[in-house]
Design an enzyme around this catalytic site. Structure first.
Site, PDB file in Angstrom:
ATOM      1  N   SER A 161       6.313  10.440   4.950  1.00 23.21           N
ATOM      2  CA  SER A 161       5.678  11.191   3.867  1.00 23.21           C
ATOM      3  C   SER A 161       6.622  12.311   3.422  1.00 23.21           C
ATOM      4  O   SER A 161       7.763  12.032   3.050  1.00 23.21           O
ATOM      5  CB  SER A 161       4.318  11.713   4.336  1.00 23.21           C
ATOM      6  OG  SER A 161       3.546  12.165   3.249  1.00 23.21           O
ATOM      7  N   ASP A 216      -0.998   1.771   1.214  1.00 32.61           N
ATOM      8  CA  ASP A 216      -0.413   3.111   1.268  1.00 32.61           C
ATOM      9  C   ASP A 216      -0.787   3.936   0.033  1.00 32.61           C
ATOM     10  O   ASP A 216      -1.139   3.390  -1.017  1.00 32.61           O
ATOM     11  CB  ASP A 216       1.118   2.967   1.333  1.00 32.61           C
ATOM     12  CG  ASP A 216       1.815   4.126   2.010  1.00 32.61           C
ATOM     13  OD1 ASP A 216       1.278   5.247   1.988  1.00 32.61           O
ATOM     14  OD2 ASP A 216       2.898   3.900   2.572  1.00 32.61           O
ATOM     15  N   HIS A 260      -1.095   4.944   4.677  1.00 36.89           N
ATOM     16  CA  HIS A 260      -0.069   5.984   4.776  1.00 36.89           C
ATOM     17  C   HIS A 260       0.306   6.257   6.232  1.00 36.89           C
ATOM     18  O   HIS A 260       1.452   6.573   6.528  1.00 36.89           O
ATOM     19  CB  HIS A 260      -0.572   7.251   4.089  1.00 36.89           C
ATOM     20  CG  HIS A 260       0.523   8.179   3.681  1.00 36.89           C
ATOM     21  ND1 HIS A 260       1.603   7.776   2.927  1.00 36.89           N
ATOM     22  CD2 HIS A 260       0.714   9.515   3.915  1.00 36.89           C
ATOM     23  CE1 HIS A 260       2.403   8.813   2.714  1.00 36.89           C
ATOM     24  NE2 HIS A 260       1.896   9.867   3.314  1.00 36.89           N
TER      25      HIS A 260
END
Length: 349
Positions: A152, A296, A323
């Site tokens: 991320s 995601d 994610h």
């Protein structure tokens, strides 16, 4: 009677011989030093190091914790957020030790276990890149052993680090992150948002338009309808304890400053607004694994495109993941990650 006595002696002799052979084998067989901290300065702390970081605003310490020893494979973990913690990675304990891959937990400055100067002038990608470089030097990581894994926001940081310091890297892993914030925002607006129930999405967008982010209803709608589909594909009451801790420890000040309030893009004047290195990916020549997931918050097709832009890129799709695919598509995630690290180590990449 004599026969029985003879048999007994032979049997006892065999037992003694087997015991001696076993003892000899135990003494001559090399034992793994992976979990041996006996010759390390951080044995006293169980692998924890508080590393001094020099900044224009003074010197502060960041928290790291080393797990295992491997002179050829050392993975520094860059958490998301911004303002998250290493706790998002705690499931790595279930996979990497078996493979004897060393890994290092790390809380970036202003994250929960590290110092918190709470100075927004330090909340820039430029600062965090230099912070990673200082951590690298303190931990004696180099091109012969240093793998950098960022997820991320950590993926943004990993890309930025590689663009400046790739000569220090053995391998790079970009996990669940796109190389362009505008493309991420486009995907969220055109694909993910419309997948929500229309009345839910309408209410979320109305609150965002009114900057009503502090409304408990906003958090409830996003958590129950978006997070459980695209952040971690489990009912909230089934989320791992480590994730609950990570969410509770997230620093909202740095998160809002850099990302903004919305999960559908970077809002207001948040510092990551407009960030885009997609045209520079081709200059990252170090072996790189890009990990994406079907569900995601980031576009998996775009992340596959990234892997093809990278001169020595590889793509791993977690078909059941979101994610946090290290949790909700764990076998795929770790099988692919471990294979990449070992392929690079064996020069099979």
């Amino acid at each position: 009677m004599r026969t029985v006595f003879l048999f007994t002696n032979i049997f006892l002799a065999c037992l003694v011989s087997c015991a001696e052979n076993q003892q000899s084998k135990l003494e001559t067989e090399p034992t793994s030093t992976y979990m041996d901290y006996s010759n390390s300065e951080d044995q006293f702390t169980g692998g924890i190091n508080m590393i001094p970081i020099t900044t224009p605003k003074g010197t502060f310490k960041v928290w790291t914790k080393r797990v295992g020893n491997n002179p050829k494979m050392k993975v520094l973990l860059l958490h998301g957020g911004p303002g998250g913690t290493h706790e998002f990675f705690e499931c790595f304990d279930g996979y990497l030790p078996k493979e004897e891959i060393e890994y290092i937990y790390y809380d970036q400055l202003d994250s929960y276990y590290s110092d918190k100067p709470n100075d927004s002038t330090l909340w820039t990608t430029e600062h965090f890149v230099e912070e990673v470089e200082q951590v690298r030097k303190a931990l004696n990581l180099n091109k012969d052993n240093f793998y950098l894994l960022g997820q991320s926001w950590g993926g943004i940081l990993g890309m930025e680090y590689a663009l400046k310091y790739q000569d220090n890297l053995k391998g790079l892993i970009i996990s669940n992150m796109m190389a362009s914030i505008p493309e991420y925002e486009k995907y969220a607006a055109e694909v993910l948002g419309p997948q929500l129930p229309p009345d839910v999405y309408k209410e979320i967008k109305a609150m965002e338009a009114n900057n009503d982010f502090e409304n408990p209803k906003y958090s409830e709608l996003v958590t129950q309808n978006y997070y459980t589909e695209h952040f971690l594909r489990l009912p909230v009451d089934k989320w791992p304890e480590s994730i609950n801790r990570a969410m509770a420890h997230l620093n909202p000040n740095i998160y809002v400053f850099m990302q903004g309030y919305s999960e559908f893009g970077v809002t207001g004047n948040a510092s990551l607004k407009g960030w885009d290195v997609s045209e520079r990916l081709k200059t990252i020549t170090v072996p790189t694994l890009v990990i994406g997931a079907t569900h995601d918050t980031m576009d998996p097709k775009y992340m596959e495109w990234m892997s093809n832009e990278l001169p020595t890129g590889r793509f791993l799709l977690c078909p059941n993941g979101s994610h946090l695919s290290q949790y909700d598509d764990q076998k795929t995630y770790f099988n692919g990650l471990i294979r990449f690290i070992k392929d690079v180590d064996d020069n099979n990449f």
